[in-house]
Design a protein around this motif. Sequence first.
Motif, short mmCIF file in Angstrom:
data_model
loop_
_atom_site.label_atom_id
_atom_site.label_comp_id
_atom_site.label_asym_id
_atom_site.label_seq_id
_atom_site.Cartn_x
_atom_site.Cartn_y
_atom_site.Cartn_z
N GLY A 1 -6.40 -17.14 7.02
CA GLY A 1 -5.09 -17.06 6.38
C GLY A 1 -5.07 -16.24 5.11
N ASN A 2 -6.20 -15.62 4.75
CA ASN A 2 -6.25 -14.82 3.52
C ASN A 2 -5.67 -13.41 3.70
N PHE A 3 -5.69 -12.88 4.91
CA PHE A 3 -5.29 -11.50 5.17
C PHE A 3 -3.78 -11.33 5.05
N LYS A 4 -3.37 -10.31 4.30
CA LYS A 4 -1.96 -9.92 4.19
C LYS A 4 -1.75 -8.52 4.74
N ALA A 5 -2.68 -7.61 4.44
CA ALA A 5 -2.59 -6.23 4.92
C ALA A 5 -3.94 -5.57 4.66
N GLY A 6 -4.16 -4.43 5.29
CA GLY A 6 -5.37 -3.67 5.05
C GLY A 6 -5.42 -2.45 5.94
N ASP A 7 -6.00 -1.39 5.44
CA ASP A 7 -6.15 -0.16 6.20
C ASP A 7 -7.28 0.67 5.66
N ARG A 8 -7.85 1.46 6.55
CA ARG A 8 -8.82 2.49 6.16
C ARG A 8 -8.01 3.74 5.83
N LEU A 9 -8.44 4.48 4.85
CA LEU A 9 -7.75 5.70 4.45
C LEU A 9 -8.45 6.93 5.03
N GLN A 10 -7.69 7.98 5.24
CA GLN A 10 -8.26 9.27 5.64
C GLN A 10 -9.09 9.79 4.46
N PRO A 11 -10.00 10.75 4.69
CA PRO A 11 -10.84 11.28 3.60
C PRO A 11 -10.00 11.91 2.48
N THR A 12 -10.60 12.02 1.31
CA THR A 12 -9.89 12.57 0.16
C THR A 12 -9.45 14.02 0.38
N THR A 13 -10.07 14.71 1.32
CA THR A 13 -9.64 16.08 1.63
C THR A 13 -8.22 16.13 2.17
N THR A 14 -7.69 14.99 2.62
CA THR A 14 -6.31 14.93 3.12
C THR A 14 -5.32 14.48 2.06
N ALA A 15 -5.81 14.15 0.87
CA ALA A 15 -4.95 13.60 -0.19
C ALA A 15 -4.12 14.69 -0.88
#
Length: 117
Positions: free
Chosen positions: A40-54
């Motif tokens: 019940g701790n999870f609210k959201a989460g994601d892996r991000l694309q590499p910083t080259t896409t920022a």
Amino acid sequence: MQYLLMIYQNEVEYAKNDAATSQKMLAEYQAFTQGIVQSGNFKAGDRLQPTTTATTVRVRDGKTLTTDGPFAETREQLGGYYLVEAKDLNAAIEIAARIPSARIGSIEVRPIWVYDK
């Protein structure tokens, strides 16, 4: 209370991992995520694309300026995050310590600002 757990690690070093190491880490992340969903701790989460896409956005004198890449050059980059519900900071730290990348990078734990309605 909600906490944002920001996962930082060195992208260049991580990219050097062989397929077996990457698969092992992915399996650890899947198990960790399943565990915090079930607790019940999870609210959201994601892996991000590499910083080259920022893209970094700034507004100066009314003009929008964009720069390719992250805002700052650092040894570790933001690679993903979890938004969790925890009773207090100590509980959030215990969750953060179980994130697989805590062994090779760092996890920043920051409380979410709650606005009065």
